[in-house]
Design an enzyme around this catalytic site. Structure first.
Site, PDB file in Angstrom:
ATOM      1  N   HIS A   1       6.036   6.467  -0.726  1.00  0.00           N
ATOM      2  CA  HIS A   1       6.724   5.231  -1.114  1.00  0.00           C
ATOM      3  C   HIS A   1       5.856   4.034  -0.743  1.00  0.00           C
ATOM      4  CE1 HIS A   1       7.584   5.607   3.165  1.00  0.00           C
ATOM      5  NE2 HIS A   1       7.741   4.292   3.167  1.00  0.00           N
TER       6      HIS A   1
ATOM      7  N   HIS B   1       0.860  -1.177   0.000  1.00  0.00           N
ATOM      8  CA  HIS B   1       0.000   0.000   0.000  1.00  0.00           C
ATOM      9  C   HIS B   1       0.897   1.228   0.000  1.00  0.00           C
ATOM     10  CE1 HIS B   1       1.187  -0.615   4.154  1.00  0.00           C
ATOM     11  NE2 HIS B   1       1.134   0.717   4.241  1.00  0.00           N
TER      12      HIS B   1
END
Length: 176
Positions: free
Chosen positions: A121, A37
């Site tokens: 990220h 995620h």
């Protein structure tokens, strides 16, 4: 207490493509595709009633849908002692605006602001001790996946401990 964060759920195609950068090494704990995620806001441990308040704040928070593209890889830590391997995302103004807006809505409810600038990220692996890094970085430096639509955000709960962590979506909030 619930350990929470707000994030972007990745499409199955992106999760599967990212799982292909895994390389076996005893010091690296790679996240499974189902755990990948992009975190927008780390909340931390809160009482269930605070979690409910945060969920209500998130219902009214989202902005417009947008596209996001996974691009490149990197690490947190030093080249000799990397702690996290990650996949990056292409610069996205809508992503940054969304992240700031969510932070603004959650701060009055107890979100602790991060002192570091937001660095979007996707965590791929956690590293227990230094492992050779340059070959992996070079191999995947040009990683670029097709853009995907971001049509909702999620309130996640993190369950588990140091050896095994599982992320579960508590609620989804549509971007319009």
């Amino acid at each position: 207490m619930l350990r929470l964060f707000v994030g972007i759920e990745l499409p199955e195609s992106v999760r599967q493509a990212l799982s292909l950068v895994r390389e076996e090494h005893p010091a690296a704990r790679w996240h499974g595709p189902e755990q990948l995620h992009l975190t927008l806001n780390f909340i931390g441990s809160v009482a269930p009633q605070v979690a409910e308040q945060m969920a209500r704040a998130l219902e009214a928070a989202p902005g417009p849908a947008f596209a996001l593209q996974v691009e490149g890889v990197g690490y947190f830590g030093s080249p000799e002692q990397p702690r996290i391997f990650w996949a990056g995302v292409a610069e996205s103004s809508p992503l940054r605006v969304l992240q700031r807006n969510l932070e603004t809505r959650l701060l009055p409810l107890g979100l602790m602001p991060d002192e570091r600038p937001y660095a979007p990220h996707i965590t791929l692996a956690r590293v227990r001790q230094g492992i050779p890094l340059q070959a992996w970085l070079q191999r995947y430096a040009q990683l670029s996946l097709p853009a995907f639509p971001v049509e909702h955000i999620c309130l996640y709960v993190s369950r588990g401990g140091a050896q095994s962590v599982h992320y579960e979506v508590l609620q989804r909030f549509a971007l319009v």
